[in-house]
Design a protein around this motif. Structure first.
Motif, PDB file in Angstrom:
ATOM      1  N   THR A   1      -1.696 -16.246  -9.774  1.00 28.41           N
ATOM      2  CA  THR A   1      -1.566 -15.071  -9.137  1.00 28.41           C
ATOM      3  C   THR A   1      -2.907 -14.851  -8.307  1.00 28.41           C
ATOM      4  O   THR A   1      -3.482 -15.283  -9.121  1.00 28.41           O
ATOM      5  CB  THR A   1      -1.835 -13.351 -10.451  1.00 28.41           C
ATOM      6  OG1 THR A   1      -0.626 -13.295 -10.589  1.00 28.41           O
ATOM      7  CG2 THR A   1      -1.637 -12.833  -9.505  1.00 28.41           C
ATOM      8  N   ALA A   2      -3.240 -14.486  -7.431  1.00 30.41           N
ATOM      9  CA  ALA A   2      -3.968 -14.448  -6.369  1.00 30.41           C
ATOM     10  C   ALA A   2      -4.362 -12.609  -5.359  1.00 30.41           C
ATOM     11  O   ALA A   2      -3.073 -12.334  -5.587  1.00 30.41           O
ATOM     12  CB  ALA A   2      -4.147 -15.203  -4.752  1.00 30.41           C
TER      13      ALA A   2
ATOM     14  N   ALA B   1       0.601 -13.359  -4.433  1.00 31.12           N
ATOM     15  CA  ALA B   1      -0.302 -12.544  -3.623  1.00 31.12           C
ATOM     16  C   ALA B   1      -0.581 -11.654  -3.459  1.00 31.12           C
ATOM     17  O   ALA B   1       0.679 -10.997  -3.896  1.00 31.12           O
ATOM     18  CB  ALA B   1      -0.440 -13.408  -2.153  1.00 31.12           C
ATOM     19  N   TYR B   2      -1.146 -10.617  -3.873  1.00 33.63           N
ATOM     20  CA  TYR B   2      -1.844  -9.272  -3.913  1.00 33.63           C
ATOM     21  C   TYR B   2      -3.075  -8.901  -2.961  1.00 33.63           C
ATOM     22  O   TYR B   2      -4.233  -9.475  -3.464  1.00 33.63           O
ATOM     23  CB  TYR B   2      -1.633  -8.722  -4.923  1.00 33.63           C
ATOM     24  CG  TYR B   2      -1.190  -8.742  -6.558  1.00 33.63           C
ATOM     25  CD1 TYR B   2       0.351  -7.535  -6.257  1.00 33.63           C
ATOM     26  CD2 TYR B   2      -0.622 -10.061  -7.462  1.00 33.63           C
ATOM     27  CE1 TYR B   2       0.898  -7.584  -7.447  1.00 33.63           C
ATOM     28  CE2 TYR B   2      -0.096  -9.549  -8.397  1.00 33.63           C
ATOM     29  CZ  TYR B   2       1.016  -8.134  -7.929  1.00 33.63           C
ATOM     30  OH  TYR B   2       2.440  -8.247  -9.412  1.00 33.63           O
ATOM     31  N   VAL B   3      -2.576  -8.822  -1.291  1.00 35.62           N
ATOM     32  CA  VAL B   3      -3.325  -8.027  -0.698  1.00 35.62           C
ATOM     33  C   VAL B   3      -3.258  -7.566   0.374  1.00 35.62           C
ATOM     34  O   VAL B   3      -1.395  -6.843   1.070  1.00 35.62           O
ATOM     35  CB  VAL B   3      -3.730 -10.013   0.312  1.00 35.62           C
ATOM     36  CG1 VAL B   3      -4.424  -9.662   1.492  1.00 35.62           C
ATOM     37  CG2 VAL B   3      -3.845 -10.713  -0.948  1.00 35.62           C
ATOM     38  N   PRO B   4      -3.505  -6.545   0.357  1.00 38.29           N
ATOM     39  CA  PRO B   4      -3.394  -4.681   0.954  1.00 38.29           C
ATOM     40  C   PRO B   4      -3.546  -5.496   2.251  1.00 38.29           C
ATOM     41  O   PRO B   4      -4.847  -6.239   2.818  1.00 38.29           O
ATOM     42  CB  PRO B   4      -4.420  -3.644   0.365  1.00 38.29           C
ATOM     43  CG  PRO B   4      -5.253  -4.589  -0.374  1.00 38.29           C
ATOM     44  CD  PRO B   4      -5.071  -6.120  -0.921  1.00 38.29           C
TER      45      PRO B   4
ATOM     46  N   ARG C   1      -9.506  -5.559 -10.557  1.00 36.05           N
ATOM     47  CA  ARG C   1     -10.135  -6.932  -9.363  1.00 36.05           C
ATOM     48  C   ARG C   1     -12.234  -5.951  -8.008  1.00 36.05           C
ATOM     49  O   ARG C   1     -12.542  -7.048  -8.282  1.00 36.05           O
ATOM     50  CB  ARG C   1      -9.155  -7.211  -8.166  1.00 36.05           C
ATOM     51  CG  ARG C   1     -10.248  -7.662  -7.005  1.00 36.05           C
ATOM     52  CD  ARG C   1      -9.891  -7.331  -5.432  1.00 36.05           C
ATOM     53  NE  ARG C   1     -10.378  -7.681  -4.249  1.00 36.05           N
ATOM     54  CZ  ARG C   1     -11.596  -6.877  -3.988  1.00 36.05           C
ATOM     55  NH1 ARG C   1     -12.015  -5.949  -4.533  1.00 36.05           N
ATOM     56  NH2 ARG C   1     -12.181  -7.691  -3.184  1.00 36.05           N
ATOM     57  N   SER C   2     -11.657  -4.804  -7.966  1.00 39.57           N
ATOM     58  CA  SER C   2     -12.865  -4.190  -7.428  1.00 39.57           C
ATOM     59  C   SER C   2     -13.739  -4.436  -8.474  1.00 39.57           C
ATOM     60  O   SER C   2     -15.150  -4.088  -8.339  1.00 39.57           O
ATOM     61  CB  SER C   2     -12.191  -2.842  -7.290  1.00 39.57           C
ATOM     62  OG  SER C   2     -13.634  -2.188  -6.589  1.00 39.57           O
ATOM     63  N   ALA C   3     -13.687  -3.888 -10.222  1.00 40.21           N
ATOM     64  CA  ALA C   3     -14.593  -4.288 -10.983  1.00 40.21           C
ATOM     65  C   ALA C   3     -14.854  -5.194 -11.301  1.00 40.21           C
ATOM     66  O   ALA C   3     -16.187  -5.327 -11.171  1.00 40.21           O
ATOM     67  CB  ALA C   3     -13.584  -3.241 -11.890  1.00 40.21           C
ATOM     68  N   VAL C   4     -14.572  -6.063 -11.343  1.00 41.22           N
ATOM     69  CA  VAL C   4     -14.906  -7.969 -11.480  1.00 41.22           C
ATOM     70  C   VAL C   4     -16.060  -8.168 -10.109  1.00 41.22           C
ATOM     71  O   VAL C   4     -16.759  -8.519 -10.149  1.00 41.22           O
ATOM     72  CB  VAL C   4     -13.692  -8.674 -11.056  1.00 41.22           C
ATOM     73  CG1 VAL C   4     -14.029 -10.141 -11.720  1.00 41.22           C
ATOM     74  CG2 VAL C   4     -13.260  -8.789 -13.218  1.00 41.22           C
ATOM     75  N   VAL C   5     -15.517  -7.973  -9.215  1.00 38.93           N
ATOM     76  CA  VAL C   5     -15.514  -8.544  -7.815  1.00 38.93           C
ATOM     77  C   VAL C   5     -16.931  -7.363  -7.616  1.00 38.93           C
ATOM     78  O   VAL C   5     -18.278  -7.941  -7.375  1.00 38.93           O
ATOM     79  CB  VAL C   5     -14.918  -8.395  -6.454  1.00 38.93           C
ATOM     80  CG1 VAL C   5     -16.002  -8.448  -5.285  1.00 38.93           C
ATOM     81  CG2 VAL C   5     -13.469  -9.722  -6.946  1.00 38.93           C
TER      82      VAL C   5
END
Length: 170
Positions: A9-10, A32-35, A140-144
């Motif tokens: 998963t990306a 893939a999860y890309v908004p 993702r936001s929390a990690v990045v």
């Protein structure tokens, strides 16, 4: 080189959104999860429907106008500057614009044409995944963002201390 995993998963932010990349991920069995990037602010400011307001139906290969009209594929394909083949969709009934569809057309336009990529179903599958991906995108936001903040602070603190020492004479 093999990763020895059965699923991959990306997750990325909107800056990495591209249909070709989504298709490549699908081809390589990567979920893939890309908004999608927001691209229709100008049309929205004019009170008009943007490209994202027209919903694609893969079963019938047409688009649905927000006013209820169906846009069918026109003859021929157009190759854009990136080399992707686009299919043009239009509704003959939009030549006589119903009052409910005034937001579909520009002021002087006679016909609304929507361009769809020949692999539009790949994009639609990503959009469907993104509707249920709130928790994943928050993670993702929390990690990045945490990592980015840490990098910025670690670069900023020595600069700040050096400037403070120079100003204070310490």
């Amino acid at each position: 080189m093999a990763l020895w995993v059965t699923t991959l998963t990306a997750v990325a932010d909107a800056g990495y959104y591209a249909g070709e990349t989504l298709k490549a991920c699908e081809t390589d069995a990567i979920t893939a999860y890309v908004p999608p990037a927001e691209r229709n602010q100008r049309l929205a400011a004019q009170g008009r429907f943007g490209r994202g307001d027209f919903l694609y139906d893969a079963d019938t290969d047409d688009y649905h106008c927000p006013a209820g009209e169906r846009l069918k594929p026109m003859n021929g394909r157009k190759q854009d500057a990136a080399g992707k083949f686009q299919i043009r969709y239009a509704a003959a009934s939009l030549l006589v614009v119903p009052a409910s569809c005034a937001a579909c057309l520009a002021e002087k336009a006679e016909l609304r044409i929507v361009y769809g990529w020949e692999h539009e179903n790949v994009v639609e599958r990503d959009l469907a995944r993104m509707r249920d991906a709130g928790a994943m995108m928050r993670r993702r936001s929390a990690v990045v963002e945490h990592s980015l903040r840490h990098t910025q602070v670690s670069c900023w603190v020595p600069t700040f201390l050096a400037a403070w020492c120079a100003v204070s004479g310490a």
